[in-house]
Scaffold this active site. Structure first.
Site, short mmCIF file in Angstrom:
data_model
loop_
_atom_site.label_atom_id
_atom_site.label_comp_id
_atom_site.label_asym_id
_atom_site.label_seq_id
_atom_site.Cartn_x
_atom_site.Cartn_y
_atom_site.Cartn_z
CG ASN A 10 -1.70 1.23 1.42
OD1 ASN A 10 -1.79 2.06 0.50
ND2 ASN A 10 -2.29 1.40 2.59
CE LYS A 12 -0.18 3.27 4.72
NZ LYS A 12 -0.12 3.37 6.17
CG HIS A 92 -5.85 2.10 5.06
ND1 HIS A 92 -5.48 3.01 6.01
CD2 HIS A 92 -4.83 1.22 4.95
CE1 HIS A 92 -4.27 2.71 6.45
NE2 HIS A 92 -3.86 1.63 5.84
CD GLU A 94 -2.89 5.61 6.74
OE1 GLU A 94 -2.82 5.68 5.49
OE2 GLU A 94 -2.01 5.10 7.45
CD GLU A 167 -3.67 -2.36 7.25
OE1 GLU A 167 -2.57 -2.66 6.79
OE2 GLU A 167 -4.25 -1.29 6.99
N GLY A 173 2.49 2.11 10.81
CA GLY A 173 3.53 3.12 10.69
C GLY A 173 4.23 3.47 12.00
CB SER A 212 4.85 -2.02 12.14
OG SER A 212 4.50 -0.67 12.42
P1 PGA Z 1 2.74 0.19 7.57
O1 PGA Z 1 1.27 0.48 6.95
O2 PGA Z 1 3.20 -1.11 7.01
O3 PGA Z 1 3.56 1.36 7.11
O4 PGA Z 1 2.57 0.14 9.05
C1 PGA Z 1 0.37 -0.57 6.76
C2 PGA Z 1 -0.91 -0.05 6.17
O5 PGA Z 1 -1.38 1.02 6.61
O6 PGA Z 1 -1.50 -0.68 5.28
#
Ligand code: PGA
Length: 251
Positions: A10, A12, A92, A94, A167, A173, A212
């Site tokens: 992903n 982003k 997601h 976010e 998630e 992150g 992560s």
């Molecule tokens: P990350 O993000 O691997 O940077 O923690 C995962 C995601 O939000 O899909």
């Protein structure tokens, strides 16, 4: 039953033309990987990523539930397909948080995308506060129940084209990852919800872990029962970081 793992990147809001070399390098590794691999890139990059990596699964990161209309700034499933995408992420955290997307929105988006022929990754996950309150499994199970597509048009192709990504918001992150026991407990609960929704077909739907994931923890996470792959953010931007995760998934 054995489910082939899926590792999806992903990107982003990262990625411009200069990054297409990474897409290409990842696609070359994907050809011989023992797992399915996909990259969900910004919409502006989809068409060029498909051209840079023919045959490789490129996806979007969100989709609107309507096919067309007065929705400034939005993209429909048929537009994603038209650009060459094969899949999309929906729900997601976010987007749930920053764009105020509800479970109902996520379900409608998933149904629209599956109905159009895309594969879909439906994301769910709890906040820090919810986990500390001991409500993680109940909350995420409820989120999944309310976000799962029930469109009968999509039902026939659901197991192959639908994946769920667990998630935890606090792990995205941050470098923090739940214990393997906590991941296993959540994935088992989500598997039970998929069986309740789709019967035996619920066993064929892949449940990814996200938050992560990196080279150093991927093998341990993939070893947990009912973890059928990963949704990877930061560590998917560079082939050098992403390829070891593909290797761990292929083992
Ligand atoms: P990350 O993000 O691997 O940077 O923690 C995962 C995601 O939000 O899909």
């Amino acid at each position: 039953m054995a489910r082939r793992k899926l590792v999806a990147g992903n990107w982003k809001m990262h990625g411009v033309a200069a990054d297409l070399a990474e897409v290409n390098a990842i696609s070359v590794a994907a050809e011989t990987a023992g797992a399915d691999v996909a990259l969900c890139v910004p919409a502006t990059l989809i068409e060029r990523a498909v051209r840079a990596a023919p045959g490789f699964a490129i996806g979007g990161q969100d989709v609107h539930q309507a096919d067309k209309g007065a929705h400034t700034g939005c993209i429909s499933a048929s537009m994603l397909l038209d650009a060459g995408a094969r899949l999309t992420i929906v729900g997601h955290s976010e987007r749930r948080e920053a764009q105020g997307e509800s479970d109902e929105d996520v379900k409608a988006k998933a149904e629209s995308a599956l109905g159009a022929g895309l594969s879909v990754i439906v994301c769910v996950g709890e906040s820090d506060a919810v986990r500390e309150a001991g409500q993680a499994v109940a909350t995420v199970s409820g989120q999944l129940d309310a976000s799962l597509p029930h469109d009968p048009r999509a039902a026939a192709g659901i197991p192959a084209r639908l994946a769920v990504a667990y998630e935890p918001i606090w792990a995205i992150g941050t470098g923090k990852v739940p214990s393997t026991d906590d991941i296993g407990e959540m994935h088992a609960a989500l598997r039970a919800r998929l069986r309740a929704a789709y019967g035996g077909a619920g066993d064929d739907i892949r449940i990814l872990y996200g938050g992560s994931v990196k080279a150093s923890n991927a093998a341990e996470i993939f070893g947990v029962a009912d973890v059928d792959g990963a949704l990877v953010g930061g560590a998917s931007l560079k082939a050098a970081d992403f390829l070891p995760i593909l290797e761990a998934a292929s083992a």
